[in-house]
Design a protein around this motif. Structure first.
Motif, PDB file in Angstrom:
ATOM      1  N   VAL A 100      95.642  18.910  46.004  1.00 50.13           N
ATOM      2  CA  VAL A 100      94.326  18.270  45.864  1.00 50.13           C
ATOM      3  C   VAL A 100      93.522  19.053  44.821  1.00 50.13           C
ATOM      4  CG1 VAL A 100      92.244  17.519  47.028  1.00 50.13           C
ATOM      5  CG2 VAL A 100      94.417  17.578  48.283  1.00 50.13           C
ATOM      6  N   HIS A 101      93.132  18.369  43.774  1.00 49.63           N
ATOM      7  CA  HIS A 101      92.400  19.021  42.684  1.00 49.63           C
ATOM      8  C   HIS A 101      90.897  18.882  42.859  1.00 49.63           C
ATOM      9  CE1 HIS A 101      96.034  19.589  40.108  1.00 49.63           C
ATOM     10  NE2 HIS A 101      96.473  18.674  40.952  1.00 49.63           N
ATOM     11  N   ASN A 102      90.462  17.994  43.730  1.00 45.20           N
ATOM     12  CA  ASN A 102      89.027  17.778  43.894  1.00 45.20           C
ATOM     13  C   ASN A 102      88.799  16.952  45.164  1.00 45.20           C
ATOM     14  OD1 ASN A 102      86.293  17.193  43.585  1.00 45.20           O
ATOM     15  ND2 ASN A 102      86.474  17.032  41.358  1.00 45.20           N
ATOM     16  N   ARG A 128      96.092  29.093  42.859  1.00 48.55           N
ATOM     17  CA  ARG A 128      95.287  28.981  41.642  1.00 48.55           C
ATOM     18  C   ARG A 128      96.117  28.421  40.494  1.00 48.55           C
ATOM     19  NH1 ARG A 128      95.776  31.735  37.874  1.00 48.55           N
ATOM     20  NH2 ARG A 128      96.658  33.562  38.895  1.00 48.55           N
ATOM     21  N   ASN A 129      95.481  27.594  39.674  1.00 51.80           N
ATOM     22  CA  ASN A 129      96.166  27.048  38.507  1.00 51.80           C
ATOM     23  C   ASN A 129      96.446  28.136  37.478  1.00 51.80           C
ATOM     24  OD1 ASN A 129      96.024  24.420  39.451  1.00 51.80           O
ATOM     25  ND2 ASN A 129      94.028  24.065  38.518  1.00 51.80           N
ATOM     26  N   GLY A 130      97.356  27.830  36.591  1.00 52.42           N
ATOM     27  CA  GLY A 130      97.602  28.723  35.463  1.00 52.42           C
ATOM     28  C   GLY A 130      97.102  28.101  34.171  1.00 52.42           C
ATOM     29  N   PHE A 188      77.081  16.759  37.024  1.00 50.28           N
ATOM     30  CA  PHE A 188      76.588  17.508  38.175  1.00 50.28           C
ATOM     31  C   PHE A 188      77.546  18.642  38.550  1.00 50.28           C
ATOM     32  CE2 PHE A 188      77.025  18.242  42.727  1.00 50.28           C
ATOM     33  CZ  PHE A 188      75.776  18.790  42.995  1.00 50.28           C
ATOM     34  N   GLN A 189      78.849  18.334  38.643  1.00 42.58           N
ATOM     35  CA  GLN A 189      79.823  19.369  39.031  1.00 42.58           C
ATOM     36  C   GLN A 189      79.686  20.614  38.169  1.00 42.58           C
ATOM     37  OE1 GLN A 189      84.003  18.255  39.169  1.00 42.58           O
ATOM     38  NE2 GLN A 189      84.692  20.348  38.949  1.00 42.58           N
ATOM     39  N   LYS A 190      79.529  20.397  36.872  1.00 43.55           N
ATOM     40  CA  LYS A 190      79.538  21.520  35.929  1.00 43.55           C
ATOM     41  C   LYS A 190      78.184  22.208  35.806  1.00 43.55           C
ATOM     42  CE  LYS A 190      83.862  20.744  34.910  1.00 43.55           C
ATOM     43  NZ  LYS A 190      84.920  21.684  35.268  1.00 43.55           N
ATOM     44  N   PHE A 192      80.122  23.146  41.844  1.00 41.84           N
ATOM     45  CA  PHE A 192      81.369  23.413  42.554  1.00 41.84           C
ATOM     46  C   PHE A 192      82.499  23.386  41.525  1.00 41.84           C
ATOM     47  CE2 PHE A 192      81.392  18.820  42.540  1.00 41.84           C
ATOM     48  CZ  PHE A 192      82.715  18.442  42.523  1.00 41.84           C
ATOM     49  N   GLU A 193      83.580  24.100  41.799  1.00 41.33           N
ATOM     50  CA  GLU A 193      84.674  24.179  40.823  1.00 41.33           C
ATOM     51  C   GLU A 193      85.972  24.510  41.544  1.00 41.33           C
ATOM     52  OE1 GLU A 193      85.799  22.948  37.939  1.00 41.33           O
ATOM     53  OE2 GLU A 193      83.944  23.741  37.075  1.00 41.33           O
ATOM     54  N   PRO A 194      86.784  23.509  41.831  1.00 47.52           N
ATOM     55  CA  PRO A 194      88.040  23.759  42.547  1.00 47.52           C
ATOM     56  C   PRO A 194      88.858  24.886  41.910  1.00 47.52           C
ATOM     57  CG  PRO A 194      87.611  21.409  42.417  1.00 47.52           C
ATOM     58  CD  PRO A 194      86.548  22.076  41.599  1.00 47.52           C
ATOM     59  N   CYS A 195      89.054  24.810  40.599  1.00 47.40           N
ATOM     60  CA  CYS A 195      89.693  25.948  39.921  1.00 47.40           C
ATOM     61  C   CYS A 195      88.937  26.273  38.647  1.00 47.40           C
ATOM     62  CB  CYS A 195      91.161  25.669  39.600  1.00 47.40           C
ATOM     63  SG  CYS A 195      91.902  27.086  38.753  1.00 47.40           S
ATOM     64  N   GLY A 196      88.926  25.320  37.709  1.00 47.16           N
ATOM     65  CA  GLY A 196      88.308  25.584  36.415  1.00 47.16           C
ATOM     66  C   GLY A 196      89.336  26.221  35.507  1.00 47.16           C
ATOM     67  N   LEU A 197      89.434  25.706  34.288  1.00 44.16           N
ATOM     68  CA  LEU A 197      90.391  26.277  33.341  1.00 44.16           C
ATOM     69  C   LEU A 197      89.683  27.047  32.238  1.00 44.16           C
ATOM     70  CD1 LEU A 197      92.735  23.144  33.005  1.00 44.16           C
ATOM     71  CD2 LEU A 197      93.206  25.213  34.301  1.00 44.16           C
TER      72      LEU A 197
HETATM   73  C1  GLC Z   1      89.783  19.224  38.718  1.00 40.30           C
HETATM   74  C2  GLC Z   1      88.782  20.314  39.105  1.00 40.30           C
HETATM   75  C3  GLC Z   1      88.943  21.569  38.264  1.00 40.30           C
HETATM   76  C4  GLC Z   1      90.406  21.986  38.240  1.00 40.30           C
HETATM   77  C5  GLC Z   1      91.273  20.821  37.786  1.00 40.30           C
HETATM   78  C6  GLC Z   1      92.742  21.153  37.768  1.00 40.30           C
HETATM   79  O1  GLC Z   1      89.445  18.699  37.478  1.00 40.30           O
HETATM   80  O2  GLC Z   1      87.464  19.825  38.982  1.00 40.30           O
HETATM   81  O3  GLC Z   1      88.166  22.624  38.787  1.00 40.30           O
HETATM   82  O4  GLC Z   1      90.563  23.074  37.359  1.00 40.30           O
HETATM   83  O5  GLC Z   1      91.099  19.717  38.652  1.00 40.30           O
HETATM   84  O6  GLC Z   1      93.217  21.488  39.035  1.00 40.30           O
END
Ligand code: GLC
Length: 513
Positions: free
Chosen positions: A188-190, A276-278, A333-335, A409-414
């Motif tokens: 789940v990314h969001n 966490r994403n890479g 809003f998210q950002k 909010f930021e699930p991961c953020g790249l």
């Molecule tokens: C969604 C999230 C973001 C995350 C991305 C990849 O776009 O908002 O935070 O980095 O998915 O998982």
């Protein structure tokens, strides 16, 4: 945290770390994959993770919808794989063609339904009133395709709400029709986007039995029990559920970030964790980046200043002794768009230059930022570029001194992880994946070498300013210390290596369950 438990368990049953997992066959099913179909980070993750798994010797295939708005120039050797895939839908069936092509080396299948619904010929990936039905069909078609073409992956890795019904269909139907051994990992990314549909989606997909499925323990939407919630369905039925950082995994269980799914996550907590994403360092690496004028690394970090000069020339900013603070990303809003706006004013009032790259999907914010652009158009210390431009993004990461990420909010953020690689000091709000990847220079329990940026807590002006003030103070007063921070940044490893191994541990774990 849970994943260490999995590491241990995997180690105990003889599966070791790093590269020695037996080769696996994994099929990714998603609504996006970079660079052919991207609207956000999801596309980058599907591509980057698939690449990492393949580099480690696993077989990966990706199934995507065949959108009319795919970047066809990024697909090599597109050929029609089959013309007569009949996907049951309501009482009848929709005939589909399935195409195959390489996307920068990845093997991708594209599903093209032929019906008057025109599911994927909308000129857009999302935003249609029937999105739920479009992606319910896609999930069904992906399974039907695997079944009919004798694809029996060990793991099907699904992403986001779009594919939430796939594990339901697999374990309630396809399991009994020829796919008994497949396992599902669901990422789940969001949690903000969950996807819901009325009971008609049960008849359309052939699941039927509304009395059974529209139950609180199964697919029923928590706030509207007459509807099917796709994200919840995926969580309930998948063998393992991940989200894209540890901190976000905690937030969705214990705060409002779960958007109503906190209880479901509690019930299914033993199969839920954060990975966490890479970042794809083939694309985002100042040592090899062909989109920046001067390449640099830890050994010749001073070359970064040539990129700063080039960025200023490109954006008509004046040269001189000032730091550049940048923002790269969507304005919504998210950002934390209101704090991006405030960064502009704070920079101009406190001896910094400000650069912003990104578009806004929200009409009111879009108007506001265009207003700002017109107002500051001729300012020698400010530039707003209100669109997405990949090449300019590279120049900004290389040329800026700091990058602000004030997300609500930021699930991961790249972007913060990319900035680190370019020695551009991130200034972030301590939320989700930002909190897991950026550690405050002044207030952190970590040793100095691991501190890599500035962090603030409250999503408001005093919070933001507390971090900006400290960052600018260091830059002006202790330039040598600022440079040490940049070196710490560039030494961070946010590649796919570690997260790739974590996913493999999950795959191994569910495969033997
Ligand atoms: C969604 C999230 C973001 C995350 C991305 C990849 O776009 O908002 O935070 O980095 O998915 O998982």
């Amino acid at each position: 945290m849970r994943l260490f438990a999995i590491d241990e368990r995997a180690a105990r049953c003889g599966h070791h770390q790093h590269g020695v997992n037996a080769s696996m066959y994994i099929v990714m099913v998603a609504s996006e994959c970079a660079p052919v179909a991207v609207s956000g980070g999801l596309g980058d993750v599907v591509f980057g993770l698939s690449r990492e798994l393949e580099v480690r010797g696993h077989a990966v295939e990706i199934i995507l919808p065949k959108y009319d708005c795919l970047r066809y120039d990024q697909v090599w050797g597109l050929t029609c794989n089959s013309r007569d895939l009949r996907v049951p839908w309501y009482g009848g069936a929709i005939n589909c063609s399935v195409w195959f092509g390489f996307v920068h080396g990845r093997k991708c299948f594209f599903i093209e339904p032929h019906s008057r619904d025109n599911f994927f010929n909308r000129g857009t990936f999302y935003g249609c009133p029937d999105d739920a039905m479009r992606f319910a069909f896609f999930s069904k078609a992906a399974l039907e395709f695997m079944l009919k073409s004798n694809k029996r992956p060990e793991v099907i890795h699904c992403h986001d709400w779009h594919t939430g019904l796939l594990p339901v269909l697999l374990f309630e139907m396809y399991k009994f029709g020829g796919m008994p051994n497949q396992r599902v990992c669901y990422t789940v990314h969001n949690f903000r986007h969950q996807g819901t549909a009325g009971p008609e989606v049960l008849s359309a997909t052939g699941l039927g039995r509304p009395g059974y499925f529209l139950h609180a323990d199964r697919l029923a939407d928590p706030s509207n029990p007459g509807r099917v919630n796709f994200l919840k369905s995926g969580i309930v039925y998948a063998n393992f559920v991940t989200t894209v950082s540890d901190r976000y995994a905690w937030e969705v269980r214990h705060t409002l970030e779960g958007h109503g799914l906190g209880h479901v996550l509690y019930v299914h907590r033993s199969k839920f964790g954060g990975i966490r994403n890479g970042v794809d360092y083939d694309v985002w690496n100042p040592e090899v980046d062909l989109l920046i004028p001067h390449r640099y690394g830890i050994r010749n970090i001073q070359t970064k200043y040539l990129d700063k000069e080039a960025l200023r020339n490109r954006l008509w900013l004046r040269q001189g002794l000032k730091p550049i603070i940048a923002y790269v990303g969507r304005l919504d809003f998210q950002k934390g768009a209101h704090l991006v706006r405030h960064t502009l004013f704070y920079s101009l009032a406190n001896g910094a230059q400000f650069v912003c790259l990104g578009a806004s999907p929200d009409p009111a914010l879009n108007r506001e930022f265009w207003g700002l652009k017109h107002r500051f158009n001729d300012h020698p210390d400010c530039h707003l570029e209100l669109r997405f431009d990949e090449a300019l993004a590279h120049m900004i990461y290389a040329g800026a001194d700091m990058l602000v990420v004030p997300s609500n909010f930021e699930p991961c953020g790249l972007v913060q992880m990319i900035a680190l690689k370019y020695g551009t000091v991130p200034i972030v709000r301590a939320v989700g994946g930002l909190a897991d990847s950026v550690f405050d220079r002044d207030n952190s329990e970590r040793p100095f070498e691991q501190r890599n940026g500035y962090v603030f807590h409250q999503p408001d002006v005093p919070g933001l300013e507390s971090a900006l003030r400290r960052a600018l103070g260091l830059w002006y007063t202790f330039p040598e210390e600022f440079r040490k921070l940049m070196l710490n940044d560039m030494r961070c490893d946010y590649s796919w290596t570690a997260p790739g191994q974590h996913y493999l541990n999950v795959y191994e774990y569910i495969r033997h369950k």
